[in-house]
Design a protein around this motif. Structure first.
Motif, PDB file in Angstrom:
ATOM      1  N   GLN A   1       0.839  -1.204   0.000  1.00 13.34           N
ATOM      2  CA  GLN A   1       0.000   0.000   0.000  1.00 13.34           C
ATOM      3  C   GLN A   1       0.867   1.245   0.000  1.00 13.34           C
ATOM      4  O   GLN A   1       0.528   2.247  -0.600  1.00 13.34           O
ATOM      5  N   VAL A   2       2.006   1.152   0.711  1.00 16.36           N
ATOM      6  CA  VAL A   2       2.911   2.308   0.773  1.00 16.36           C
ATOM      7  C   VAL A   2       3.549   2.533  -0.591  1.00 16.36           C
ATOM      8  O   VAL A   2       3.634   3.648  -1.080  1.00 16.36           O
ATOM      9  N   ASP A   3       3.999   1.427  -1.216  1.00 21.94           N
ATOM     10  CA  ASP A   3       4.663   1.556  -2.512  1.00 21.94           C
ATOM     11  C   ASP A   3       4.389   0.300  -3.321  1.00 21.94           C
ATOM     12  O   ASP A   3       4.940  -0.762  -3.064  1.00 21.94           O
ATOM     13  N   CYS A   4       3.503   0.429  -4.314  1.00 17.86           N
ATOM     14  CA  CYS A   4       3.043  -0.759  -5.043  1.00 17.86           C
ATOM     15  C   CYS A   4       4.100  -1.301  -6.008  1.00 17.86           C
ATOM     16  O   CYS A   4       3.881  -2.297  -6.663  1.00 17.86           O
ATOM     17  N   SER A   5       5.279  -0.650  -6.073  1.00 17.35           N
ATOM     18  CA  SER A   5       6.281  -1.114  -7.030  1.00 17.35           C
ATOM     19  C   SER A   5       7.351  -1.994  -6.380  1.00 17.35           C
ATOM     20  O   SER A   5       8.301  -2.405  -7.035  1.00 17.35           O
ATOM     21  N   VAL A   6       7.210  -2.282  -5.081  1.00 17.03           N
ATOM     22  CA  VAL A   6       8.256  -3.049  -4.392  1.00 17.03           C
ATOM     23  C   VAL A   6       8.100  -4.539  -4.688  1.00 17.03           C
ATOM     24  O   VAL A   6       7.192  -5.196  -4.177  1.00 17.03           O
ATOM     25  N   GLN A   7       8.998  -5.071  -5.493  1.00 14.59           N
ATOM     26  CA  GLN A   7       8.881  -6.461  -5.919  1.00 14.59           C
ATOM     27  C   GLN A   7       8.965  -7.432  -4.745  1.00 14.59           C
ATOM     28  O   GLN A   7       8.238  -8.424  -4.697  1.00 14.59           O
ATOM     29  N   ALA A   8       9.829  -7.133  -3.776  1.00 14.85           N
ATOM     30  CA  ALA A   8       9.987  -8.033  -2.622  1.00 14.85           C
ATOM     31  C   ALA A   8       8.655  -8.210  -1.889  1.00 14.85           C
ATOM     32  O   ALA A   8       8.367  -9.291  -1.374  1.00 14.85           O
ATOM     33  N   ALA A   9       7.843  -7.158  -1.862  1.00 13.22           N
ATOM     34  CA  ALA A   9       6.555  -7.239  -1.179  1.00 13.22           C
ATOM     35  C   ALA A   9       5.563  -8.074  -1.987  1.00 13.22           C
ATOM     36  O   ALA A   9       4.810  -8.879  -1.427  1.00 13.22           O
ATOM     37  N   HIS A  10       5.566  -7.914  -3.324  1.00 11.07           N
ATOM     38  CA  HIS A  10       4.703  -8.758  -4.171  1.00 11.07           C
ATOM     39  C   HIS A  10       5.067 -10.233  -3.976  1.00 11.07           C
ATOM     40  O   HIS A  10       4.200 -11.081  -3.785  1.00 11.07           O
ATOM     41  N   ASP A  11       6.372 -10.524  -4.022  1.00 12.28           N
ATOM     42  CA  ASP A  11       6.825 -11.911  -3.859  1.00 12.28           C
ATOM     43  C   ASP A  11       6.442 -12.440  -2.483  1.00 12.28           C
ATOM     44  O   ASP A  11       6.020 -13.592  -2.349  1.00 12.28           O
ATOM     45  N   GLY A  12       6.593 -11.588  -1.460  1.00 13.74           N
ATOM     46  CA  GLY A  12       6.265 -11.997  -0.094  1.00 13.74           C
ATOM     47  C   GLY A  12       4.791 -12.333   0.049  1.00 13.74           C
ATOM     48  O   GLY A  12       4.429 -13.347   0.655  1.00 13.74           O
ATOM     49  N   VAL A  13       3.929 -11.480  -0.523  1.00 13.36           N
ATOM     50  CA  VAL A  13       2.479 -11.735  -0.472  1.00 13.36           C
ATOM     51  C   VAL A  13       2.172 -13.082  -1.128  1.00 13.36           C
ATOM     52  O   VAL A  13       1.408 -13.893  -0.589  1.00 13.36           O
ATOM     53  N   ASN A  14       2.804 -13.346  -2.269  1.00 13.45           N
ATOM     54  CA  ASN A  14       2.553 -14.615  -2.963  1.00 13.45           C
ATOM     55  C   ASN A  14       3.007 -15.807  -2.114  1.00 13.45           C
ATOM     56  O   ASN A  14       2.276 -16.801  -2.000  1.00 13.45           O
ATOM     57  N   ARG A  15       4.195 -15.697  -1.496  1.00 13.35           N
ATOM     58  CA  ARG A  15       4.689 -16.806  -0.660  1.00 13.35           C
ATOM     59  C   ARG A  15       3.790 -17.027   0.542  1.00 13.35           C
ATOM     60  O   ARG A  15       3.466 -18.168   0.887  1.00 13.35           O
ATOM     61  N   MET A  16       3.371 -15.924   1.207  1.00 12.39           N
ATOM     62  CA  MET A  16       2.538 -16.049   2.407  1.00 12.39           C
ATOM     63  C   MET A  16       1.159 -16.612   2.061  1.00 12.39           C
ATOM     64  O   MET A  16       0.577 -17.374   2.828  1.00 12.39           O
ATOM     65  N   THR A  17       0.634 -16.207   0.891  1.00 13.33           N
ATOM     66  CA  THR A  17      -0.665 -16.720   0.473  1.00 13.33           C
ATOM     67  C   THR A  17      -0.590 -18.245   0.346  1.00 13.33           C
ATOM     68  O   THR A  17      -1.466 -18.969   0.845  1.00 13.33           O
ATOM     69  N   LYS A  18       0.469 -18.729  -0.293  1.00 10.94           N
ATOM     70  CA  LYS A  18       0.646 -20.189  -0.433  1.00 10.94           C
ATOM     71  C   LYS A  18       0.779 -20.857   0.934  1.00 10.94           C
ATOM     72  O   LYS A  18       0.145 -21.873   1.217  1.00 10.94           O
ATOM     73  N   ALA A  19       1.616 -20.255   1.794  1.00 10.29           N
ATOM     74  CA  ALA A  19       1.871 -20.856   3.104  1.00 10.29           C
ATOM     75  C   ALA A  19       0.601 -20.893   3.944  1.00 10.29           C
ATOM     76  O   ALA A  19       0.305 -21.897   4.606  1.00 10.29           O
ATOM     77  N   LEU A  20      -0.172 -19.806   3.902  1.00 11.38           N
ATOM     78  CA  LEU A  20      -1.395 -19.735   4.721  1.00 11.38           C
ATOM     79  C   LEU A  20      -2.476 -20.654   4.175  1.00 11.38           C
ATOM     80  O   LEU A  20      -3.257 -21.228   4.933  1.00 11.38           O
ATOM     81  N   LEU A  21      -2.507 -20.805   2.864  1.00 10.75           N
ATOM     82  CA  LEU A  21      -3.469 -21.709   2.235  1.00 10.75           C
ATOM     83  C   LEU A  21      -3.186 -23.139   2.697  1.00 10.75           C
ATOM     84  O   LEU A  21      -4.102 -23.888   3.040  1.00 10.75           O
ATOM     85  N   GLU A  22      -1.905 -23.499   2.751  1.00  8.81           N
ATOM     86  CA  GLU A  22      -1.545 -24.847   3.214  1.00  8.81           C
ATOM     87  C   GLU A  22      -1.844 -25.011   4.690  1.00  8.81           C
ATOM     88  O   GLU A  22      -2.300 -26.058   5.132  1.00  8.81           O
ATOM     89  N   LYS A  23      -1.566 -23.960   5.460  1.00 11.46           N
ATOM     90  CA  LYS A  23      -1.701 -24.054   6.914  1.00 11.46           C
ATOM     91  C   LYS A  23      -3.170 -23.995   7.356  1.00 11.46           C
ATOM     92  O   LYS A  23      -3.612 -24.801   8.159  1.00 11.46           O
ATOM     93  N   ASP A  24      -3.933 -23.037   6.810  1.00 10.56           N
ATOM     94  CA  ASP A  24      -5.288 -22.778   7.320  1.00 10.56           C
ATOM     95  C   ASP A  24      -6.397 -23.163   6.347  1.00 10.56           C
ATOM     96  O   ASP A  24      -7.571 -22.955   6.643  1.00 10.56           O
ATOM     97  N   GLY A  25      -6.044 -23.650   5.152  1.00  5.59           N
ATOM     98  CA  GLY A  25      -7.076 -24.033   4.195  1.00  5.59           C
ATOM     99  C   GLY A  25      -7.687 -22.834   3.486  1.00  5.59           C
ATOM    100  O   GLY A  25      -7.235 -21.707   3.661  1.00  5.59           O
ATOM    101  N   VAL A  26      -8.750 -23.095   2.713  1.00  8.48           N
ATOM    102  CA  VAL A  26      -9.286 -22.048   1.836  1.00  8.48           C
ATOM    103  C   VAL A  26      -9.803 -20.831   2.583  1.00  8.48           C
ATOM    104  O   VAL A  26      -9.854 -19.737   2.036  1.00  8.48           O
TER     105      VAL A  26
END
Length: 305
Positions: free
Chosen positions: A114-139
């Motif tokens: 939200q602060v800076d939508c161009s930060v690639q590390a944050a996009h990658d982090g969101v994608n990794r966390m989404t996968k991890a949380l999906l595995e951990k907590d389900g849909v």
């Protein structure tokens, strides 16, 4: 002499810390940052910014040394001094991720975007966390998330940076070109957001022409990625494929890996019978989201086209 080092200014200590950090000496760097902080506290006239930078720097040392809880503590202190600092947000997210506290990491990565939508590390982090949380907590993983803070416009970098660097940024607004006026002010941003939301309402009602009008007005005040991808969706529905592709291109300038922009541009290019470019967009999208079913389906259709 040893006595000279003690008298070093906080600024000199910080620079020495940065030097150690660059050489991979994270422990000694952290000590120098700690000394600089102690001096600033003792002097009592330290600005929040100076202290925040030193804490964020020390947090980076802690992260490199695997002291993740200490890193989190330093980042949290830095963010209390200067809310929504991008470096402490990203470093705290990385520390939370290493501690396997994925929902907290997700919130920090999302906040950083939200602060800076161009930060690639944050996009990658969101994608990794989404996968991890999906595995951990389900849909239903999203329901367990702590709230994601709303970043005030004043802390959002994607508009403040270009205007600050522009030559003659101090000229009175009267000389600004007509389209720009009010574009970067808080009021302009609020108005842009309101217009975008009105556009969204028209989309829900199925009135895509009206939605396009609202999005276009919003974009005059604030060139935002989501507004472009929303308008592109309307143009697709209205079969204005060239315009749809153009909007996605604008969105991708702001956020090069935006999944919606890539998918919608691929759809537009397919309709314009530019199959090669369409396939290229889908392939870039799949690098970010390899399991995106809509994209995989479109790719099958394109390969048959």
């Amino acid at each position: 002499g040893g006595s000279g080092a003690m008298a070093a200014s906080p600024g000199a200590l910080r620079r020495a810390g940065n030097e150690e950090f660059r050489r991979g000496q994270y422990g000694p760097a952290a000590e120098l940052y700690t000394r600089a902080l102690a001096q600033l506290e003792a002097a009592g006239d330290a600005t929040a910014e100076e202290r925040s930078v030193l804490l964020a720097n020390r947090a980076a040392c802690r992260l490199k040394d695997g002291a993740c809880s200490l890193c989190v503590a330093d980042c949290t202190s830095a963010l209390e001094l200067v809310p929504f600092g991008i470096k402490p947000l990203l470093r705290r997210a990385a520390a939370y991720e290493a501690l396997e506290r994925y929902s907290l990491a997700y919130v920090d990565y999302k906040t950083a975007l939200q602060v800076d939508c161009s930060v690639q590390a944050a996009h990658d982090g969101v994608n990794r966390m989404t996968k991890a949380l999906l595995e951990k907590d389900g849909v239903n993983w999203r329901q367990k998330l702590p709230p994601i803070p709303a970043v005030p416009v004043s802390a959002q970098m994607r508009w403040s940076i270009p205007s600050a660097q522009a030559p003659g940024a101090n000229t009175p607004p009267a000389t600004a070109p007509q389209g720009e006026r009010g574009g970067n002010t808080a009021a302009g941003m609020e108005r842009a957001k309101m217009l975008k939301e009105e556009g969204n309402e028209f989309v829900k009602k199925g009135n895509h022409k009206k939605a396009v009008e609202k999005y276009s007005e919003s974009l005059k005040l604030n060139k935002e990625c989501a507004t472009y991808t929303n308008r592109a969706l309307c143009y697709l529905t209205l079969k204005q494929y060239k315009e749809a592709a153009q909007d996605c291109t604008e969105a991708l300038k702001l956020d090069p890996k935006n999944v919606k922009a890539l998918y919608r541009r691929a759809q537009a290019l397919k309709e314009l019978k530019d199959y090669k470019s369409s396939i290229a967009d889908i392939k870039s999208l799949l690098k970010t989201e390899p399991k995106n079913t809509a994209a995989l389906r479109l790719l099958q259709e394109l390969n048959r086209a």
